[in-house]
Motif scaffolding. Sequence first.
Motif, PDB file in Angstrom:
ATOM      1  N   GLN A  68       0.657  -1.403  -0.307  1.00  0.00           N
ATOM      2  CA  GLN A  68      -0.471   0.233  -0.216  1.00  0.00           C
ATOM      3  C   GLN A  68       0.598   0.879   0.062  1.00  0.00           C
ATOM      4  O   GLN A  68       1.593   1.312   0.752  1.00  0.00           O
ATOM      5  CB  GLN A  68      -0.678  -0.316   1.389  1.00  0.00           C
ATOM      6  CG  GLN A  68      -2.208  -0.941   1.244  1.00  0.00           C
ATOM      7  CD  GLN A  68      -2.904  -0.924   2.324  1.00  0.00           C
ATOM      8  OE1 GLN A  68      -2.843  -0.488   3.273  1.00  0.00           O
ATOM      9  NE2 GLN A  68      -4.135  -1.994   2.432  1.00  0.00           N
ATOM     10  N   ARG A  71      -0.091   7.632   2.092  1.00  0.00           N
ATOM     11  CA  ARG A  71      -1.859   7.816   2.143  1.00  0.00           C
ATOM     12  C   ARG A  71      -1.179   9.689   2.413  1.00  0.00           C
ATOM     13  O   ARG A  71      -0.131  10.450   2.820  1.00  0.00           O
ATOM     14  CB  ARG A  71      -2.755   7.908   3.281  1.00  0.00           C
ATOM     15  CG  ARG A  71      -3.157   6.623   2.783  1.00  0.00           C
ATOM     16  CD  ARG A  71      -4.335   6.497   4.067  1.00  0.00           C
ATOM     17  NE  ARG A  71      -4.767   5.085   3.445  1.00  0.00           N
ATOM     18  CZ  ARG A  71      -6.440   4.468   3.106  1.00  0.00           C
ATOM     19  NH1 ARG A  71      -6.806   6.269   2.532  1.00  0.00           N
ATOM     20  NH2 ARG A  71      -6.876   3.947   2.859  1.00  0.00           N
ATOM     21  N   VAL A  88      -6.085   8.295  -1.040  1.00  0.00           N
ATOM     22  CA  VAL A  88      -4.855   6.888  -1.544  1.00  0.00           C
ATOM     23  C   VAL A  88      -4.590   7.864  -3.176  1.00  0.00           C
ATOM     24  O   VAL A  88      -4.843   8.466  -4.239  1.00  0.00           O
ATOM     25  CB  VAL A  88      -5.818   5.814  -1.610  1.00  0.00           C
ATOM     26  CG1 VAL A  88      -4.937   4.655  -1.835  1.00  0.00           C
ATOM     27  CG2 VAL A  88      -6.060   5.387  -0.491  1.00  0.00           C
ATOM     28  N   SER A  91      -6.526   7.412  -6.363  1.00  0.00           N
ATOM     29  CA  SER A  91      -7.811   8.136  -6.262  1.00  0.00           C
ATOM     30  C   SER A  91      -8.694   8.483  -6.533  1.00  0.00           C
ATOM     31  O   SER A  91      -7.801   9.892  -7.513  1.00  0.00           O
ATOM     32  CB  SER A  91      -8.291   7.785  -4.240  1.00  0.00           C
ATOM     33  OG  SER A  91      -7.316   9.014  -3.886  1.00  0.00           O
ATOM     34  N   ASP A 233     -14.075   6.631  -6.838  1.00  0.00           N
ATOM     35  CA  ASP A 233     -13.422   5.605  -5.670  1.00  0.00           C
ATOM     36  C   ASP A 233     -14.221   6.311  -4.128  1.00  0.00           C
ATOM     37  O   ASP A 233     -14.517   5.451  -4.092  1.00  0.00           O
ATOM     38  CB  ASP A 233     -12.396   5.016  -5.722  1.00  0.00           C
ATOM     39  CG  ASP A 233     -10.662   4.473  -6.339  1.00  0.00           C
ATOM     40  OD1 ASP A 233     -11.483   3.858  -7.232  1.00  0.00           O
ATOM     41  OD2 ASP A 233     -10.538   5.526  -7.296  1.00  0.00           O
ATOM     42  N   ASN A 254     -16.942   4.616  -0.535  1.00  0.00           N
ATOM     43  CA  ASN A 254     -15.589   4.821   0.351  1.00  0.00           C
ATOM     44  C   ASN A 254     -14.607   3.161  -0.084  1.00  0.00           C
ATOM     45  O   ASN A 254     -14.684   2.058   1.304  1.00  0.00           O
ATOM     46  CB  ASN A 254     -14.971   5.661   2.115  1.00  0.00           C
ATOM     47  CG  ASN A 254     -13.554   5.187   1.550  1.00  0.00           C
ATOM     48  OD1 ASN A 254     -13.107   5.262   0.891  1.00  0.00           O
ATOM     49  ND2 ASN A 254     -13.240   6.568   2.832  1.00  0.00           N
ATOM     50  N   ARG A 255     -14.086   3.274  -1.228  1.00  0.00           N
ATOM     51  CA  ARG A 255     -13.639   1.890  -1.894  1.00  0.00           C
ATOM     52  C   ARG A 255     -11.504   1.669  -0.400  1.00  0.00           C
ATOM     53  O   ARG A 255     -11.456   0.289   0.130  1.00  0.00           O
ATOM     54  CB  ARG A 255     -13.308   1.679  -3.130  1.00  0.00           C
ATOM     55  CG  ARG A 255     -13.724   1.632  -3.806  1.00  0.00           C
ATOM     56  CD  ARG A 255     -13.785   1.861  -5.215  1.00  0.00           C
ATOM     57  NE  ARG A 255     -15.124   1.691  -5.363  1.00  0.00           N
ATOM     58  CZ  ARG A 255     -14.690   2.097  -7.588  1.00  0.00           C
ATOM     59  NH1 ARG A 255     -13.840   2.543  -7.646  1.00  0.00           N
ATOM     60  NH2 ARG A 255     -16.268   1.687  -7.822  1.00  0.00           N
ATOM     61  N   PHE A 256     -11.571   3.565   0.347  1.00  0.00           N
ATOM     62  CA  PHE A 256     -10.077   2.803   0.862  1.00  0.00           C
ATOM     63  C   PHE A 256     -10.764   3.032   2.599  1.00  0.00           C
ATOM     64  O   PHE A 256      -9.370   3.592   3.215  1.00  0.00           O
ATOM     65  CB  PHE A 256      -8.905   3.867   0.614  1.00  0.00           C
ATOM     66  CG  PHE A 256      -9.181   3.348  -1.043  1.00  0.00           C
ATOM     67  CD1 PHE A 256      -8.994   2.648  -1.383  1.00  0.00           C
ATOM     68  CD2 PHE A 256      -9.734   4.745  -1.894  1.00  0.00           C
ATOM     69  CE1 PHE A 256      -8.392   2.823  -3.086  1.00  0.00           C
ATOM     70  CE2 PHE A 256      -9.856   4.751  -3.596  1.00  0.00           C
ATOM     71  CZ  PHE A 256      -8.767   3.501  -3.698  1.00  0.00           C
TER      72      PHE A 256
END
Length: 455
Positions: A68, A71, A88, A91, A233, A254-256
Amino acid sequence: MAKKNKSAFVCTECGADFAGWAGQCNQCGAWNTIKEVKLGGGKTERERSGYAGSRSAVQLLSEVNLAQAERISTGLAEFDRVLGGGIVKGSVVLIGGAPGAGKSTILLQAVAHIARQLPVLYVSGEESLQQIAERAHRLQLNSAGIKMLAETSVQQICQVLDEEQPQVVIIDSIQVMYTADSDSAPGSVSQVRESASYLTQYAKRTGVSFFMVGHVTKDQSLAGPMTLSHIVDAQVVLSSTDDARFRVLRADKNRFGSVGELGFFAMESSGLKEVKNPSAMFLSRAEKPAPGSVVTVLWEGTRPLLVEIQALVTESQYGNPRRLAVGLDQNRLAMLLAVLSRHGGIFTGNDEIYANVVGGIKVSETSTDLAILVGVVSSLRDRIVPYDAVFFGEVGLNGEIRPVANGHARLNEAAKHGFKKAIIPKSNKPKDGVKNLEIHAVGNIQEALAVVNEL
């Protein structure tokens, strides 16, 4: 041979496609919203790709790289919380809100902080660069590292991005952007969809993070096709409380990070300031206690939140008593009143009942059931609930008080704000208790009302 221009009939409310014109959209039910739009020359099969970019090679799921990227902080802890810990890389975030809510303000504050470490680009399609510069000056922001661009063509924007190589890009707003692949007017369903898709593919291909500002409709929902929400995203909405002093940032997708996370800000002359203790914001209660006022503990995203619920029971002036809920589910209020009548022995069928969540926050979880019923009984009997008491618990159809998630964290939040008594479900009672908090565990409505009478 020149490519033949194609057209389609699209609902301007929900983005549904139809073979021909119709008076009513059978997807959303809206009338006279189906318009004919030109799709342009179209793309060949080789040019087509998904929202995530071009086609990749087949790969085993177990071999996919899970590393990852770090951020990027926006400089606003509440904003980072809603995003799941920061921005991200690559994103695409859609931020919506009513006019004047502060969408451009919070993004300008964020890019001013990010520009200290990373290159950023603010693309404006609505305001002139002078207007944005005046806002930055009014907010006393360090705008030395913020690059600006006034453009509405997504192709031209991406060419500039290739030259400038920014890491974070602001698109203000997506509704005024257009692409040469579609002949329809900017703001139409097809233009918004194609422009968002074009920019999203660029973000996934290059790793640039995008923020897109979105308009809202009269009912405060994001304008444009529903496809727009699927493309991005994350989707966050900035709204104001009833007194317009505070702003609430909510993540609808929110995908994150977690969905339903809330961030709280205060609108001041110098911009949006973070509210470190939102429970205190919603607990600015009247000096004189009043019947029907009850405090409960919500669980919003990853933290507890103390709010006040008010109930008012009055004699009906007409033949059909009203049941009105503000910030609560109206159907659930009716169900709770039926349970109160059946298992609590308190009949309210001839009374008008109003319930309200103070501060303008919307409650979606069931942990407020017990507080609502206690507030209704308090107003009906004209008896004040102790100021230092807090209630939470779900009420079942058989009158039982069911447990809720994160009960211990809710109790700690109540104790931190000076509450001395807590009426909670039996299953949520901690073994070791909570310091400076007297806990009453109840199993059904009758036990809860008996405890309230003794307080």
